[in-house]
Write a protein that holds these residues in place. Structure first.
Motif, short mmCIF file in Angstrom:
data_model
loop_
_atom_site.label_atom_id
_atom_site.label_comp_id
_atom_site.label_asym_id
_atom_site.label_seq_id
_atom_site.Cartn_x
_atom_site.Cartn_y
_atom_site.Cartn_z
N SER A 62 12.69 4.39 -9.66
CA SER A 62 11.33 4.94 -9.59
C SER A 62 10.35 4.08 -10.39
CB SER A 62 11.32 6.37 -10.10
OG SER A 62 11.86 6.43 -11.40
N TYR A 63 10.87 3.26 -11.30
CA TYR A 63 10.02 2.39 -12.10
C TYR A 63 10.01 0.95 -11.60
CZ TYR A 63 10.04 6.27 -15.33
OH TYR A 63 9.91 7.50 -15.89
N GLY A 64 10.93 0.60 -10.74
CA GLY A 64 11.02 -0.77 -10.25
C GLY A 64 12.00 -1.59 -11.08
N PHE A 65 12.26 -2.79 -10.60
CA PHE A 65 13.15 -3.70 -11.28
C PHE A 65 12.37 -4.95 -11.67
CE2 PHE A 65 15.96 -1.35 -8.40
CZ PHE A 65 16.88 -0.87 -9.30
N CYS A 66 12.67 -5.47 -12.84
CA CYS A 66 12.04 -6.73 -13.25
C CYS A 66 12.96 -7.89 -12.85
CB CYS A 66 11.77 -6.73 -14.75
SG CYS A 66 13.26 -6.62 -15.75
N SER A 85 13.10 -5.78 -2.70
CA SER A 85 11.98 -5.46 -1.82
C SER A 85 11.35 -4.16 -2.27
CB SER A 85 12.43 -5.35 -0.37
OG SER A 85 13.29 -4.25 -0.20
N LYS A 86 10.22 -3.84 -1.67
CA LYS A 86 9.48 -2.64 -2.01
C LYS A 86 9.27 -1.80 -0.76
CE LYS A 86 6.88 -5.12 -5.50
NZ LYS A 86 5.56 -5.61 -5.90
N PHE A 87 9.15 -0.50 -0.97
CA PHE A 87 8.75 0.40 0.10
C PHE A 87 7.92 1.52 -0.50
CE2 PHE A 87 12.66 2.41 -1.30
CZ PHE A 87 12.34 3.77 -1.29
N LYS A 88 7.17 2.17 0.34
CA LYS A 88 6.34 3.29 -0.11
C LYS A 88 6.29 4.33 1.00
CE LYS A 88 3.54 5.28 -3.03
NZ LYS A 88 4.10 5.89 -4.20
N ASP A 89 6.52 5.58 0.64
CA ASP A 89 6.37 6.68 1.59
C ASP A 89 4.91 7.13 1.54
OD1 ASP A 89 9.05 6.69 2.33
OD2 ASP A 89 9.61 8.00 0.68
N VAL A 90 4.30 7.19 2.70
CA VAL A 90 2.87 7.51 2.80
C VAL A 90 2.66 8.54 3.91
CG1 VAL A 90 2.15 5.23 1.99
CG2 VAL A 90 2.43 5.64 4.44
N SER A 98 -1.37 15.47 14.06
CA SER A 98 -1.37 15.93 12.68
C SER A 98 -0.69 14.87 11.81
CB SER A 98 -0.65 17.26 12.57
OG SER A 98 0.68 17.14 13.01
N ASP A 99 -0.79 15.05 10.53
CA ASP A 99 -0.25 14.07 9.59
C ASP A 99 1.27 13.98 9.69
OD1 ASP A 99 -2.83 13.84 8.76
OD2 ASP A 99 -2.59 15.17 7.05
N VAL A 100 1.78 12.76 9.56
CA VAL A 100 3.22 12.51 9.55
C VAL A 100 3.55 11.68 8.32
CG1 VAL A 100 3.52 12.62 12.05
CG2 VAL A 100 2.97 10.44 10.99
N VAL A 101 4.79 11.77 7.88
CA VAL A 101 5.25 10.96 6.75
C VAL A 101 5.85 9.68 7.31
CG1 VAL A 101 6.81 10.84 4.78
CG2 VAL A 101 5.68 12.99 5.34
N LEU A 102 5.41 8.56 6.77
CA LEU A 102 5.88 7.25 7.22
C LEU A 102 6.43 6.47 6.03
CD1 LEU A 102 2.73 6.30 9.33
CD2 LEU A 102 4.89 7.15 10.21
N ARG A 103 7.38 5.61 6.29
CA ARG A 103 7.88 4.72 5.25
C ARG A 103 7.41 3.31 5.59
NH1 ARG A 103 13.56 5.26 2.60
NH2 ARG A 103 12.27 6.68 1.42
N ILE A 104 6.62 2.75 4.70
CA ILE A 104 6.14 1.38 4.83
C ILE A 104 7.07 0.52 3.99
CG2 ILE A 104 4.21 -0.20 4.43
CD1 ILE A 104 3.45 1.90 6.42
#
Length: 171
Positions: A62-66, A85-90, A98-104
């Protein structure tokens, strides 16, 4: 004596004997098919995962990796390749639905390879690929947003155009 009686009984009731033999043969064939099916399925899935270079393990934070964390993981025996890599749920809106949850998520060509079903690969930052699982079609515009945060903290764009549909071994 026993053999004569047995053959005489088979001869008298040949239709019944033949039916029982057929049932046994079908049962044995069915059982052999079931027993070999699991190995065939396992081998074909293994081959598909190898072709798509599906990752063996994913580590989330949840904090990421260095970079130190990534370098430390590279020293572990048995690890051939690391792809941070990175991803974000939006939330997203498209086609007046209507609104949907997507993973970018980032797109990498060497790990978790995808198969392009239709369309083309993205050529600019405002173009995306989508999985062949939903209602999105090539040419659709997707508006993404977050409720409690600014999307600009994570992405430079908040509107994307679908240019391709893919199948992924991850899903």
């Amino acid at each position: 004596m026993f053999n004569k009686d047995t053959f005489r009984l088979i001869k008298k009731t040949f239709n019944r004997f033949f039916t029982i033999v057929c049932i046994v043969i079908i049962g044995v064939a069915f059982m052999m098919g079931l027993l070999s099916c699991s190995q065939v399925m396992k081998d074909s899935v293994e081959e598909y995962y190898d072709q798509s270079n599906l990752c063996d393990i994913q580590i989330y934070s949840s904090y990421g990796f260095c970079q130190e964390d990534v370098d430390q993981l590279k020293t572990v025996s048995g690890i051939d390749q690391i792809y941070p890599s990175k991803f974000k749920d939006v939330y997203g809106r498209f086609n007046d639905q209507s609104d949907v949850v997507l993973r970018i998520r980032e797109l990498d060509s060497t790990v978790n390879k995808y198969k392009l079903v239709s369309g083309r690969k993205p050529q600019s930052q405002d173009e995306v690929l989508v999985l062949d699982k939903g209602n999105l079609q090539i040419g659709d515009e997707i508006e993404i947003y977050l409720v409690d945060e600014e999307i600009s903290d994570y992405l430079s764009k908040s509107s994307f155009k679908v240019v391709g549909i893919v199948d992924s071994s991850e899903y």
